[in-house]
Design an enzyme around this catalytic site. Structure first.
Site, PDB file in Angstrom:
ATOM      1  N   ARG A  43      10.028  34.168  -0.055  1.00 12.05           N
ATOM      2  CA  ARG A  43       8.706  33.617  -0.377  1.00 12.05           C
ATOM      3  C   ARG A  43       8.518  32.141  -0.018  1.00 12.05           C
ATOM      4  NH1 ARG A  43       6.415  35.649  -6.077  1.00 12.05           N
ATOM      5  NH2 ARG A  43       8.067  34.307  -6.926  1.00 12.05           N
ATOM      6  N   ASP A  44       9.479  31.552   0.686  1.00 12.76           N
ATOM      7  CA  ASP A  44       9.273  30.173   1.156  1.00 12.76           C
ATOM      8  C   ASP A  44      10.055  29.931   2.446  1.00 12.76           C
ATOM      9  OD1 ASP A  44       8.109  27.666   1.071  1.00 12.76           O
ATOM     10  OD2 ASP A  44       9.649  26.792  -0.221  1.00 12.76           O
ATOM     11  N   ILE A  45       9.952  30.881   3.370  1.00 15.20           N
ATOM     12  CA  ILE A  45      10.598  30.724   4.667  1.00 15.20           C
ATOM     13  C   ILE A  45       9.869  29.636   5.449  1.00 15.20           C
ATOM     14  CG2 ILE A  45      11.095  31.834   6.877  1.00 15.20           C
ATOM     15  CD1 ILE A  45      12.832  32.944   4.714  1.00 15.20           C
ATOM     16  N   ASN A  79      13.835  24.999   5.187  1.00  8.86           N
ATOM     17  CA  ASN A  79      14.731  25.827   4.377  1.00  8.86           C
ATOM     18  C   ASN A  79      15.723  26.614   5.222  1.00  8.86           C
ATOM     19  OD1 ASN A  79      13.669  24.963   1.964  1.00  8.86           O
ATOM     20  ND2 ASN A  79      12.244  26.670   1.752  1.00  8.86           N
TER      21      ASN A  79
END
Length: 216
Positions: free
Chosen positions: A114-116, A120
């Site tokens: 949910r935060d590619i 990251n």
């Protein structure tokens, strides 16, 4: 530092909370429990491995996460430092394959990141060729859980996240597409000028606009 960490080169992620304003004593052991529970079960070449974690409590609550050291910085730095501030097609394919393998592993183990995003994705230069690993699981979720929270980095966020309904792990696939676009072009596919109200404008662009593919 835990004794077993003293002889290793590690990366340290620290989160600090003011316990007098944010948490009470009964909540200290559950802070970021979701991230820890998920990462303890992940063991794969293209996913960051959690070596250890613990908390230290004083006026502030310190959450300390120990990971294997990735000496190549993150993918965003790699893009920005490249000629024309974008990756070659060869390098883009090389890193994207590792990204897809990492996300496939997560989804196969019932985890949605949910935060590619480029920040990251961490790189190591210690081998013959750079190794990419996906990290920062603070917003991740078990796929079995109902996902409806609006979260992530808006530049990489899938349109269905903004709707008032449930969404699936496929939001990570959208983020992968945005990241591939960024690697090849040096910019994200959807953007808006900084300023008041522009985040809402960006949300509308993501939901309704077509992506323009520039000739490289």
């Amino acid at each position: 530092m835990p004794e077993e960490m003293k002889s290793k080169a590690v990366a340290l992620k620290t989160i600090v909370y003011n316990t007098s304003t944010v948490y009470n004593s009964t909540a200290l052991d559950t802070v970021n429990k979701n991230e820890v529970d998920i990462m303890k079960k992940l063991f794969y070449r293209h996913v960051m491995s959690l070596l250890n974690h613990f908390t230290a409590n004083d006026k502030y609550l310190y959450l300390l996460f120990f990971f294997g050291l990735m000496d190549g910085g993150d993918l965003l730095k790699r893009i920005v430092d490249s000629p024309d501030r974008r990756l070659s097609e060869t390098d883009s394919k090389f890193f994207f394959l590792q990204l897809v393998q990492g996300v496939n592993y997560l989804h196969s183990n019932h985890v949605a990141h949910r935060d590619i995003k480029a920040e990251n994705c961490f790189l190591s230069n210690r081998g013959i060729s750079p190794l990419l690993r996906i990290g920062n699981f603070g917003l991740s979720s078990k796929i079995s859980d109902a996902m409806s929270t609006i979260c992530g980095t808006i530049l990489y966020t899938a349109p269905e996240v903004f709707e008032s309904s449930l969404y699936s792990q496929k939001v990570d696939i959208w983020s992968l597409g945005c990241l591939l676009y960024a690697m090849l072009s040096g910019k994200v596919p959807f953007a808006a000028d900084q300023g008041s109200g522009n985040e809402k404008l960006l949300e509308e662009k993501i939901k309704k606009s077509r992506i323009h593919f520039e000739r490289i």
